[in-house]
Design a protein around this motif. Structure first.
Motif, short mmCIF file in Angstrom:
data_model
loop_
_atom_site.label_atom_id
_atom_site.label_comp_id
_atom_site.label_asym_id
_atom_site.label_seq_id
_atom_site.Cartn_x
_atom_site.Cartn_y
_atom_site.Cartn_z
N GLN A 2 24.83 15.06 7.71
CA GLN A 2 24.65 15.29 9.14
C GLN A 2 23.43 14.56 9.66
N PRO A 3 23.39 14.28 10.97
CA PRO A 3 22.13 13.78 11.57
C PRO A 3 21.01 14.81 11.40
N ALA A 4 19.80 14.39 11.63
CA ALA A 4 18.65 15.28 11.41
C ALA A 4 18.71 16.50 12.32
N SER A 5 19.21 16.30 13.56
CA SER A 5 19.26 17.43 14.50
C SER A 5 20.34 18.44 14.13
N ARG A 6 21.33 18.06 13.29
CA ARG A 6 22.42 18.95 12.90
C ARG A 6 22.41 19.25 11.41
N LYS A 7 21.29 19.00 10.77
CA LYS A 7 21.19 19.20 9.33
C LYS A 7 21.39 20.65 8.94
N LYS A 8 21.00 21.55 9.86
CA LYS A 8 21.12 22.97 9.56
C LYS A 8 22.58 23.42 9.44
#
Length: 234
Positions: A2-8
């Motif tokens: 995932q991108p860093a903003s959607r890593k969670k």
């Protein structure tokens, strides 16, 4: 990932392409229906040679390959050379063979040949008392020779001629072996040229419009044999 903003949200899961699978399924179904239709429309009395030239091996149809009736060398020579050239080369090989055969008896250094000299006697006593050196009137050392085997009377007058040194005899024996190997190769080459010439001539004869029937198939060592219809010449 995932991108860093959607890593969670965790790793991405690749979705299955149901459209591609559906298209592949329908394509296979259409192919099966086409084969079924072709089988239903087929004439049951129809025959073609592939029926007997193919077989099933591990679930796969394999076409039986016919045996090569002509070697690659023969095909190449027949396509590139004329029968006159082939015959000329064959005659040249035959002359070389005759010349080698006439010279080989000069290289018989060991004096050992498959020929046998048979002596006949009337009684067993003569066989037991037989001495080959005495019978041939020569020395025991010269009995095994088939050439240059002088008698004792000749040796008393003249010296022994020819090779007597073991090293020289071994050299001559090797030379004789090489010559025999060369003779064997030339004989095989002459036979191959003769077969090629016959096959070329057969192909030329087939250009005639006369009705003909094949009697014997062509092989690697012989041309095909045809029986031509007799025609009276005017």
């Amino acid at each position: 990932s995932q991108p860093a903003s959607r890593k969670k949200l965790g790793l991405l899961e690749k979705k299955k392409d149901y459209r591609l699978r559906a298209d592949d399924y329908h394509r296979k179904q259409n192919a099966l229906r086409a084969l079924q239709k072709k089988a239903l429309d087929k004439n049951p009395d129809e025959f073609y040679f592939k029926m007997i030239r193919s077989e099933l091996q591990d679930g796969v149809h394999v076409v039986k390959q016919p045996k090569d009736e002509v070697t690659p060398e023969q095909v190449k020579l027949m396509r590139t050379q004329d029968i006159k050239y082939v015959e000329m080369k064959r005659v040249a090989e035959a002359k070389k063979i005759e010349r080698l055969k006439s010279e080989l008896h000069l290289l018989d250094a060991e004096g050992k040949k498959p020929n046998k000299h048979v002596f006949f006697f009337d009684t067993k006593k003569e066989v037991q008392e037989f001495d080959i050196a005495t019978h041939l009137d020569t020395l025991p050392e010269l009995v095994d020779r088939v050439y240059n085997r002088p008698t004792i009377a000749t040796l008393q007058k003249e010296t022994l001629k020819g090779a007597t040194d073991p090293v020289h005899l071994k050299k001559l024996a090797q030379q004789r072996k090489n010559q025999y190997d060369l003779l064997k190769q030339r004989i095989e080459r002459e036979k191959a040229m003769f077969v090629v010439a016959q096959k070329i001539q057969t192909r030329k004869d087939l250009l005639d419009k006369t009705h003909k029937v094949k009697v014997k198939k062509e092989t690697k060592n012989s041309p095909a044999i045809y029986k031509f219809k007799f025609q009276r010449k005017r």
